[in-house]
Scaffold this motif. Structure first.
Motif, PDB file in Angstrom:
ATOM      1  N   ASP A  19      11.694  19.778 -35.667  1.00 21.71           N
ATOM      2  CA  ASP A  19      12.405  18.696 -36.345  1.00 21.71           C
ATOM      3  C   ASP A  19      13.921  18.857 -36.262  1.00 21.71           C
ATOM      4  O   ASP A  19      14.656  17.863 -36.297  1.00 21.71           O
ATOM      5  CB  ASP A  19      12.007  18.637 -37.826  1.00 21.71           C
ATOM      6  CG  ASP A  19      10.567  18.190 -38.029  1.00 21.71           C
ATOM      7  OD1 ASP A  19      10.045  17.470 -37.160  1.00 21.71           O
ATOM      8  OD2 ASP A  19       9.976  18.562 -39.058  1.00 21.71           O
ATOM      9  N   PHE A  20      14.395  20.090 -36.166  1.00 16.99           N
ATOM     10  CA  PHE A  20      15.839  20.327 -36.234  1.00 16.99           C
ATOM     11  C   PHE A  20      16.541  19.878 -34.952  1.00 16.99           C
ATOM     12  O   PHE A  20      17.497  19.095 -35.035  1.00 16.99           O
ATOM     13  CB  PHE A  20      16.107  21.785 -36.612  1.00 16.99           C
ATOM     14  CG  PHE A  20      15.636  22.073 -38.015  1.00 16.99           C
ATOM     15  CD1 PHE A  20      16.485  21.901 -39.090  1.00 16.99           C
ATOM     16  CD2 PHE A  20      14.325  22.455 -38.264  1.00 16.99           C
ATOM     17  CE1 PHE A  20      16.042  22.114 -40.391  1.00 16.99           C
ATOM     18  CE2 PHE A  20      13.870  22.659 -39.564  1.00 16.99           C
ATOM     19  CZ  PHE A  20      14.731  22.493 -40.627  1.00 16.99           C
ATOM     20  N   PRO A  21      16.116  20.293 -33.764  1.00 15.18           N
ATOM     21  CA  PRO A  21      16.783  19.734 -32.574  1.00 15.18           C
ATOM     22  C   PRO A  21      16.531  18.243 -32.391  1.00 15.18           C
ATOM     23  O   PRO A  21      17.428  17.528 -31.925  1.00 15.18           O
ATOM     24  CB  PRO A  21      16.194  20.551 -31.411  1.00 15.18           C
ATOM     25  CG  PRO A  21      14.961  21.183 -31.938  1.00 15.18           C
ATOM     26  CD  PRO A  21      15.186  21.384 -33.398  1.00 15.18           C
ATOM     27  N   LEU A  22      15.352  17.736 -32.769  1.00 16.69           N
ATOM     28  CA  LEU A  22      15.102  16.298 -32.662  1.00 16.69           C
ATOM     29  C   LEU A  22      16.036  15.515 -33.589  1.00 16.69           C
ATOM     30  O   LEU A  22      16.605  14.482 -33.202  1.00 16.69           O
ATOM     31  CB  LEU A  22      13.645  15.974 -33.006  1.00 16.69           C
ATOM     32  CG  LEU A  22      12.598  16.227 -31.928  1.00 16.69           C
ATOM     33  CD1 LEU A  22      11.196  15.945 -32.466  1.00 16.69           C
ATOM     34  CD2 LEU A  22      12.856  15.382 -30.683  1.00 16.69           C
ATOM     35  N   SER A  23      16.220  15.991 -34.811  1.00 14.54           N
ATOM     36  CA  SER A  23      17.123  15.330 -35.752  1.00 14.54           C
ATOM     37  C   SER A  23      18.569  15.429 -35.276  1.00 14.54           C
ATOM     38  O   SER A  23      19.349  14.476 -35.409  1.00 14.54           O
ATOM     39  CB  SER A  23      16.979  15.935 -37.148  1.00 14.54           C
ATOM     40  OG  SER A  23      15.667  15.726 -37.651  1.00 14.54           O
ATOM     41  N   ASN A  24      18.932  16.580 -34.712  1.00 15.00           N
ATOM     42  CA  ASN A  24      20.276  16.711 -34.148  1.00 15.00           C
ATOM     43  C   ASN A  24      20.524  15.666 -33.068  1.00 15.00           C
ATOM     44  O   ASN A  24      21.617  15.113 -32.963  1.00 15.00           O
ATOM     45  CB  ASN A  24      20.471  18.110 -33.559  1.00 15.00           C
ATOM     46  CG  ASN A  24      20.608  19.195 -34.617  1.00 15.00           C
ATOM     47  OD1 ASN A  24      20.920  18.913 -35.768  1.00 15.00           O
ATOM     48  ND2 ASN A  24      20.365  20.433 -34.225  1.00 15.00           N
TER      49      ASN A  24
ATOM     50  N   GLU B  60      27.389  15.327 -29.661  1.00 16.43           N
ATOM     51  CA  GLU B  60      28.415  14.410 -29.170  1.00 16.43           C
ATOM     52  C   GLU B  60      29.772  15.112 -29.111  1.00 16.43           C
ATOM     53  O   GLU B  60      30.559  14.903 -28.179  1.00 16.43           O
ATOM     54  CB  GLU B  60      28.495  13.174 -30.062  1.00 16.43           C
ATOM     55  CG  GLU B  60      29.324  12.052 -29.474  1.00 16.43           C
ATOM     56  CD  GLU B  60      29.201  10.762 -30.263  1.00 16.43           C
ATOM     57  OE1 GLU B  60      29.447   9.698 -29.676  1.00 16.43           O
ATOM     58  OE2 GLU B  60      28.875  10.820 -31.469  1.00 16.43           O
ATOM     59  N   ALA B  61      30.053  15.961 -30.101  1.00 19.42           N
ATOM     60  CA  ALA B  61      31.303  16.726 -30.090  1.00 19.42           C
ATOM     61  C   ALA B  61      31.321  17.697 -28.909  1.00 19.42           C
ATOM     62  O   ALA B  61      32.362  17.903 -28.270  1.00 19.42           O
ATOM     63  CB  ALA B  61      31.470  17.484 -31.410  1.00 19.42           C
ATOM     64  N   MET B  62      30.164  18.277 -28.595  1.00 18.54           N
ATOM     65  CA  MET B  62      30.066  19.176 -27.437  1.00 18.54           C
ATOM     66  C   MET B  62      30.287  18.394 -26.139  1.00 18.54           C
ATOM     67  O   MET B  62      30.931  18.892 -25.208  1.00 18.54           O
ATOM     68  CB  MET B  62      28.704  19.861 -27.447  1.00 18.54           C
ATOM     69  CG  MET B  62      28.503  20.879 -26.338  1.00 18.54           C
ATOM     70  SD  MET B  62      26.902  21.713 -26.500  1.00 18.54           S
ATOM     71  CE  MET B  62      26.829  22.624 -24.954  1.00 18.54           C
TER      72      MET B  62
ATOM     73  N   LYS C 154      22.095  22.801 -37.394  1.00 13.97           N
ATOM     74  CA  LYS C 154      22.587  21.423 -37.318  1.00 13.97           C
ATOM     75  C   LYS C 154      23.792  21.434 -36.387  1.00 13.97           C
ATOM     76  O   LYS C 154      24.704  22.232 -36.570  1.00 13.97           O
ATOM     77  CB  LYS C 154      23.017  20.916 -38.692  1.00 13.97           C
ATOM     78  CG  LYS C 154      21.899  20.810 -39.711  1.00 13.97           C
ATOM     79  CD  LYS C 154      22.452  20.351 -41.053  1.00 13.97           C
ATOM     80  CE  LYS C 154      21.378  20.316 -42.126  1.00 13.97           C
ATOM     81  NZ  LYS C 154      21.930  19.933 -43.444  1.00 13.97           N
ATOM     82  N   MET C 155      23.773  20.536 -35.406  1.00 11.86           N
ATOM     83  CA  MET C 155      24.860  20.537 -34.428  1.00 11.86           C
ATOM     84  C   MET C 155      25.079  19.133 -33.898  1.00 11.86           C
ATOM     85  O   MET C 155      24.120  18.428 -33.563  1.00 11.86           O
ATOM     86  CB  MET C 155      24.518  21.487 -33.275  1.00 11.86           C
ATOM     87  CG  MET C 155      25.607  21.647 -32.244  1.00 11.86           C
ATOM     88  SD  MET C 155      25.116  22.894 -31.033  1.00 11.86           S
ATOM     89  CE  MET C 155      26.554  22.915 -30.004  1.00 11.86           C
TER      90      MET C 155
ATOM     91  N   GLY D 286      28.738  27.185 -37.020  1.00  9.59           N
ATOM     92  CA  GLY D 286      27.866  26.857 -38.135  1.00  9.59           C
ATOM     93  C   GLY D 286      26.657  27.780 -38.214  1.00  9.59           C
ATOM     94  O   GLY D 286      26.563  28.798 -37.516  1.00  9.59           O
ATOM     95  N   TYR D 287      25.722  27.406 -39.070  1.00  9.34           N
ATOM     96  CA  TYR D 287      24.489  28.178 -39.244  1.00  9.34           C
ATOM     97  C   TYR D 287      23.574  27.960 -38.041  1.00  9.34           C
ATOM     98  O   TYR D 287      23.334  26.828 -37.629  1.00  9.34           O
ATOM     99  CB  TYR D 287      23.784  27.724 -40.519  1.00  9.34           C
ATOM    100  CG  TYR D 287      22.498  28.456 -40.831  1.00  9.34           C
ATOM    101  CD1 TYR D 287      22.477  29.529 -41.715  1.00  9.34           C
ATOM    102  CD2 TYR D 287      21.285  28.067 -40.252  1.00  9.34           C
ATOM    103  CE1 TYR D 287      21.295  30.196 -42.014  1.00  9.34           C
ATOM    104  CE2 TYR D 287      20.105  28.727 -40.540  1.00  9.34           C
ATOM    105  CZ  TYR D 287      20.105  29.786 -41.422  1.00  9.34           C
ATOM    106  OH  TYR D 287      18.930  30.443 -41.709  1.00  9.34           O
ATOM    107  N   TRP D 288      23.076  29.042 -37.483  1.00  8.56           N
ATOM    108  CA  TRP D 288      22.128  28.976 -36.361  1.00  8.56           C
ATOM    109  C   TRP D 288      21.198  30.171 -36.486  1.00  8.56           C
ATOM    110  O   TRP D 288      21.658  31.303 -36.628  1.00  8.56           O
ATOM    111  CB  TRP D 288      22.875  29.012 -35.030  1.00  8.56           C
ATOM    112  CG  TRP D 288      22.002  28.962 -33.802  1.00  8.56           C
ATOM    113  CD1 TRP D 288      21.498  27.853 -33.198  1.00  8.56           C
ATOM    114  CD2 TRP D 288      21.563  30.078 -33.010  1.00  8.56           C
ATOM    115  NE1 TRP D 288      20.772  28.202 -32.075  1.00  8.56           N
ATOM    116  CE2 TRP D 288      20.804  29.561 -31.939  1.00  8.56           C
ATOM    117  CE3 TRP D 288      21.742  31.459 -33.100  1.00  8.56           C
ATOM    118  CZ2 TRP D 288      20.214  30.369 -30.968  1.00  8.56           C
ATOM    119  CZ3 TRP D 288      21.158  32.270 -32.141  1.00  8.56           C
ATOM    120  CH2 TRP D 288      20.403  31.726 -31.085  1.00  8.56           C
TER     121      TRP D 288
END
Length: 424
Positions: free
Chosen positions: A41-46, A136-138, A132-133, A239-241
């Motif tokens: 869920d985390f990369p999909l939500s990102n 688009e900024a990358m 959370k990342m 950030g947190y990873w």
């Protein structure tokens, strides 16, 4: 089909063998996390929070639970006619058929999928990290530096650097050296396994190395691009990873969610984590129940005591039962009088009356000390623990066990019970 500026390729086929019995029946990205979510869920939500609406999810190992969870992508707003989410398992071709044999090989086998969108950029992601990342900024960083490849990196303690791909950069963040898990690292900037490639560069590298055995991004594609003078830059993330690839890191990451000030905030309004929700009924806390510093899932029924723990949906804790510092997954029942401490109990388990789990002295695992450590008791999906037994630390259980499986009613620390037909 109209072209896309950037599409994402999400690698979700890993077995996650370091999670032991938790991944004997499911791929690591499908393992529950945080009482409500699954790791993927985390990369999909990102992706959707970053404006990426086209995601290919590459599956392989035990994909059933993962496929059911993803479905057509509705929870992440990825159920789209042009783009959306596509599950991409290995498939049989006319010339040959093979499993994905490396991260880059898996991407190469899906060249036609990527070509169908004619993207300018391709984002490569792993499906088994918690973070959370804003991709688009990358991408903006990638464009500003006219990069061919951008690698997301984060600083790690120097003593842990040899576990990662390590980059050395110049003053402009251009990567001058890249070493995969070096014995003597020259820097502490570790690759997160997140890459943005300009599409022509990725396509050319994958095609050039198509016959490379077990072709991998860190071992083969990145060094190939570096040797051929491509512009490779490091995008530093602060950030947190968390790589939840071991039982210890998985347990710790869940426990961090219930700190007074959690290191990883699931409640931010501006960057939501989306998931498929099966349970919609509310949880219930009984009149004599006690709950402190815990996550309680939808549909849970708590009649006993729950402290410092993370419970997924549909869990029942009966009268007199105590759950401390533990992770209890979906639809598990903890019977009357049971005591559970520092344990991970997977989905659809039954813990018998007055059973005691995660107690006693630590002892080295007889099954696999590299996996079953950290003082945890780990119980896999669909397992049954009979009444009145005692289970120690660094233990592993998978399957329907009966009193006769426990000598004098005890599975001592470091012991294991893997029933016939089950995998460890």
């Amino acid at each position: 089909m109209s072209s896309k500026e950037m599409i994402a390729m999400l690698l979700a086929g890993g077995q996650g063998s370091r999670l032991g019995v938790l991944t004997s029946d499911v791929a690591k990205p499908a393992v529950a996390f945080g009482g409500k979510y699954r790791i993927i869920d985390f990369p999909l939500s990102n992706c959707i929070n970053s404006g990426i609406d086209t995601v290919g999810v590459l599956t392989q190992y035990q994909p059933l639970a993962l496929n059911r969870h993803i479905g057509i992508g509705t929870p992440w707003d990825l159920d789209r006619n042009n783009g959306g989410v596509s599950v991409l398992p290995p498939y049989e071709r006319s010339d040959n058929s093979e499993w994905y044999s490396g991260t880059a090989n898996a991407i190469y086998q899906n060249l036609k999928y990527m070509e169908s969108y004619n993207p300018e950029y391709v984002l490569i992601l792993s499906g088994d990290h918690i973070y959370k990342m804003d991709y688009e900024a990358m991408l903006d960083f990638h464009k500003q530096n006219q990069a061919d490849v951008t690698i997301a990196v984060l600083p790690v303690p120097m003593e842990e650097a040899s576990r990662f791909g390590i980059v050395v950069t110049d003053d402009n963040k251009r990567i001058t050296e890249f070493e995969e898990k070096p014995a003597h690292p020259k820097s502490n900037l570790a690759s997160m396994g997140i890459y943005i490639f300009s599409w022509p560069v990725l396509k050319q590298a994958l095609t050039a190395l198509k016959d490379q055995q077990n072709c991998d991004f860190g071992k083969h594609i990145i060094p190939y691009c570096h040797e051929n003078g491509k512009r490779i830059f490091a995008y530093e993330f602060n950030g947190y990873w968390k790589d939840v690839g071991t039982l210890g890191s998985y347990w710790q990451a869940n426990m961090e969610l219930i700190n007074l000030i959690p290191e990883f905030n699931l409640y931010e309004e501006f960057w939501k984590i989306y998931t498929k929700q099966d349970k919609i009924e509310p949880h219930y806390i009984g009149p004599d129940a006690e709950v402190g510093r815990a996550i309680i899932g939808a549909g849970d029924q708590i009649y006993g005591k729950v402290f410092g723990s993370v419970l997924s949906a549909g869990v029942i804790v009966e009268e007199g039962a105590v759950v401390k510092d533990s992770i209890i997954m979906k639809d598990t029942v903890i019977k009357k009088g049971a005591y559970i401490e520092k344990s991970i109990i997977a989905e659809n388990c039954e813990i018998g009356e007055n059973a005691r789990i995660g107690v006693g002295e630590e002892a080295e695992s007889k099954l696999n000390p590299k996996i079953y450590s950290f003082g945890l008791a780990t119980i896999g999906d669909d397992s049954v623990i009979p009444a009145n037994v005692t289970i120690g630390k660094n233990t592993a259980i998978k399957g329907v066990t009966v009193p006769e499986d426990y000598q004098d009613g005890v599975l001592p620390g470091g012991g294991y019970l893997i029933k016939a037909g089950e995998q460890a």
